[in-house]
Scaffold this motif. Structure first.
Motif, short mmCIF file in Angstrom:
data_model
loop_
_atom_site.label_atom_id
_atom_site.label_comp_id
_atom_site.label_asym_id
_atom_site.label_seq_id
_atom_site.Cartn_x
_atom_site.Cartn_y
_atom_site.Cartn_z
N TYR A 1 4.11 10.84 -40.60
CA TYR A 1 4.07 10.68 -41.88
C TYR A 1 2.92 9.66 -42.01
CZ TYR A 1 6.29 10.12 -45.30
OH TYR A 1 7.01 9.26 -46.93
N LEU A 2 2.52 9.74 -43.40
CA LEU A 2 2.42 8.64 -43.83
C LEU A 2 2.74 8.79 -45.51
CD1 LEU A 2 0.11 6.46 -43.82
CD2 LEU A 2 -1.58 8.74 -44.98
N GLY A 3 2.71 8.00 -46.20
CA GLY A 3 3.59 8.21 -47.70
C GLY A 3 4.19 6.74 -48.32
N TRP A 4 4.55 6.92 -49.35
CA TRP A 4 4.68 5.45 -49.77
C TRP A 4 6.32 5.86 -50.00
CZ3 TRP A 4 1.77 1.62 -51.22
CH2 TRP A 4 0.28 1.81 -51.48
N ILE A 5 7.11 4.82 -49.72
CA ILE A 5 8.23 4.44 -50.18
C ILE A 5 8.90 3.30 -51.25
CG2 ILE A 5 9.04 6.00 -48.38
CD1 ILE A 5 9.64 3.50 -47.03
N SER A 6 9.88 3.06 -51.60
CA SER A 6 10.48 2.23 -52.22
C SER A 6 10.94 0.83 -51.53
CB SER A 6 11.58 2.83 -53.40
OG SER A 6 12.51 3.64 -52.96
N ASP A 7 11.31 0.57 -52.24
CA ASP A 7 11.91 -1.00 -51.94
C ASP A 7 12.84 -0.50 -51.35
OD1 ASP A 7 11.38 -3.43 -52.06
OD2 ASP A 7 13.16 -3.68 -51.69
N ALA A 8 14.06 -0.47 -51.67
CA ALA A 8 15.08 0.57 -51.58
C ALA A 8 15.47 1.22 -50.05
CB ALA A 8 16.40 0.93 -52.46
N GLU A 9 14.37 2.51 -50.55
CA GLU A 9 14.34 3.56 -48.94
C GLU A 9 13.97 2.69 -48.28
OE1 GLU A 9 12.58 7.01 -51.44
OE2 GLU A 9 11.68 5.51 -51.11
N LEU A 10 13.02 1.39 -48.38
CA LEU A 10 12.75 0.87 -46.39
C LEU A 10 13.45 0.61 -46.25
CD1 LEU A 10 10.44 0.06 -44.67
CD2 LEU A 10 9.23 -1.83 -46.52
N ALA A 11 14.81 -0.79 -46.74
CA ALA A 11 15.74 -1.26 -46.83
C ALA A 11 16.20 -0.21 -45.80
CB ALA A 11 16.37 -2.02 -47.78
N ALA A 12 16.81 0.80 -46.48
CA ALA A 12 17.43 1.98 -46.23
C ALA A 12 16.91 2.48 -44.53
CB ALA A 12 17.74 3.02 -46.18
N ALA A 13 15.42 2.65 -44.55
CA ALA A 13 15.33 3.24 -43.05
C ALA A 13 15.02 1.92 -42.01
CB ALA A 13 12.92 3.05 -43.38
N LEU A 14 14.78 0.55 -42.24
CA LEU A 14 14.96 -0.40 -41.17
C LEU A 14 16.39 -1.09 -40.60
CD1 LEU A 14 11.49 -2.16 -42.36
CD2 LEU A 14 12.36 -0.45 -41.07
N ALA A 15 17.40 -0.44 -41.57
CA ALA A 15 18.89 -0.37 -41.52
C ALA A 15 19.13 -0.97 -39.54
CB ALA A 15 19.38 0.48 -41.87
N PRO A 16 20.02 -1.53 -39.36
CA PRO A 16 19.39 -2.43 -38.33
C PRO A 16 20.76 -1.31 -37.38
CG PRO A 16 20.20 -4.42 -38.84
CD PRO A 16 19.59 -2.80 -40.35
N LEU A 17 20.26 -0.47 -36.82
CA LEU A 17 21.22 -0.46 -35.44
C LEU A 17 22.90 -0.69 -35.34
CD1 LEU A 17 19.05 1.19 -34.81
CD2 LEU A 17 20.28 2.26 -32.64
N PRO A 18 23.96 0.14 -35.49
CA PRO A 18 25.05 -0.47 -35.05
C PRO A 18 25.54 -0.54 -33.63
CG PRO A 18 25.47 2.25 -36.04
CD PRO A 18 23.97 1.33 -36.34
N GLU A 19 25.89 -1.54 -33.07
CA GLU A 19 26.31 -1.71 -31.77
C GLU A 19 25.88 -0.60 -30.85
OE1 GLU A 19 30.60 -1.11 -31.38
OE2 GLU A 19 30.63 -2.83 -33.04
N PRO A 20 24.29 -0.68 -30.88
CA PRO A 20 23.94 0.13 -29.52
C PRO A 20 23.92 -0.01 -28.07
CG PRO A 20 22.12 -2.19 -30.46
CD PRO A 20 23.70 -2.21 -31.57
N PRO A 21 23.96 0.93 -27.42
CA PRO A 21 24.28 0.23 -25.75
C PRO A 21 23.55 -0.22 -24.98
CG PRO A 21 23.79 3.45 -26.30
CD PRO A 21 23.30 2.16 -27.82
N PRO A 22 24.41 -0.58 -24.18
CA PRO A 22 23.28 -1.69 -23.11
C PRO A 22 21.83 -0.84 -22.80
CG PRO A 22 25.45 -1.37 -22.10
CD PRO A 22 25.15 -0.36 -23.60
#
Length: 324
Positions: free
Chosen positions: A146-167
């Protein structure tokens, strides 16, 4: 937010290593060779019953001027955004940690949380240029570069931390560079940035004109085996005794298969390895993740087949002998 053009072709590796190579290539020109020569399957052997940790290669990110990558993190998006812009200004690219559930181009979009490395290449007029060189047939379907431009809000969502990743995911992230390194606190946004190299990663051997040599030391604290046969035997033993291991470590063995087939392909083109011999061993590696996925899916339906995965690994133990 769809493909505008595919990024430059990169080897078929994990999402970590594929985008790591793309990040490193301008500063470490021979990084593909360094990776190929360092491919391994190191396994930690002193963890509690059923637990495994893996390292697929030594560190290859130490540059000639004595820098290496390290995780950085922030608790909120404004602080993350500011730090990303600073790193982008200094380094002209940033290796960031996304979440597959929130990547519109990912095969697992909207279906599964998993860490996924991607490259931030530019920022203009409130938009970010993203490159993801990873391509694979995943359990969720085909994923293309993939190569493309995304908005500020879209990048914030894309980098959202994982909820409680397993060990096992946490251990995978700590060892993604080949050597165990600290992670930001859980729930923080994450990216990687340059810092002075540590003694453990080979800074003492680096010079101003060449990257540090690949290290063959243990990937982290504890007891490790770097011998392929011993590692595979350990993994097979865990698969036989822990019915959850197939699902928890399938991604690690899939990554191992991709790394080892890359090493074999490189040896054919660069070191004169017989193509037929390499193909036979590559076929054995490629069969491993397919078999493990079948066994894990069967177990999820209430029909455990742990012995199937263990037998596949047992068969893989004989494959390298075709190269001798």
């Amino acid at each position: 937010m769809f493909l505008t053009e595919a990024p430059a072709t990169m080897p078929d590796l994990s999402c970590y290593t594929t985008n790591l190579l793309a990040y490193l290539a301008p500063d470490v020109p021979d990084v593909r060779r360094r990776l190929a020569e360092g491919i391994r399957l190191a396994v930690r052997t002193d963890l509690p019953s059923g637990e495994l940790a893996f390292s697929h290669h030594p560190r290859v990110d130490t540059t000639g001027d004595g820098r290496e990558l390290a995780y950085r993190g922030a608790a909120d998006w404004p602080a993350t955004r500011s730090a990303l812009l600073d790193a982008l200004h200094r380094e002209h690219r940033v290796l960031a940690v996304g979440n597959t559930r929130h990547l519109p181009w990912a095969a697992a979009h909207g279906q599964a949380d998993a860490p996924h490395w991607l490259l931030i290449r530019d920022h203009r007029d409130g938009r970010w240029l993203i490159a993801d060189h990873f391509a694979a047939l995943t359990p969720f379907g085909d994923q293309e570069p993939y190569l493309g431009w995304i908005s500020d809000a879209e990048l914030a969502a894309a980098l959202a931390p994982l909820p409680e990743p397993p060990p096992e995911v946490t251990r995978r992230d700590r060892l993604a560079l080949g050597q165990e390194i600290p992670l930001p606190p859980a729930g923080h946004y994450r990216w990687l940035d340059r810092q002075p190299a540590t003694q453990a990663s080979g800074a003492a051997s680096a010079s101003a004109s060449a990257p540090a040599p690949v290290s063959v030391s243990a990937p982290g604290p504890g007891t490790w085996t770097l011998d392929l046969e011993t590692s595979l035997t350990r993994i097979a033993d865990v698969f036989r005794t822990d019915p959850t291991a197939l699902a928890r470590y399938g991604d690690d063995l899939w990554a191992a298969a991709r790394h080892h087939t890359y090493q074999l392909a490189f040896a054919v083109t660069d070191a004169g390895l017989d193509p037929e011999q390499a193909a036979a061993v590559s076929a054995a590696w490629n069969e491993l993740p397919k078999t493990l996925r079948f066994a894990a899916q069967s177990a999820a339906r209430g029909r455990p087949r742990a012995a199937v995965g263990a037998r596949c690994i047992d068969g893989l133990l004989t494959a390298p002998k075709a190269l001798s």
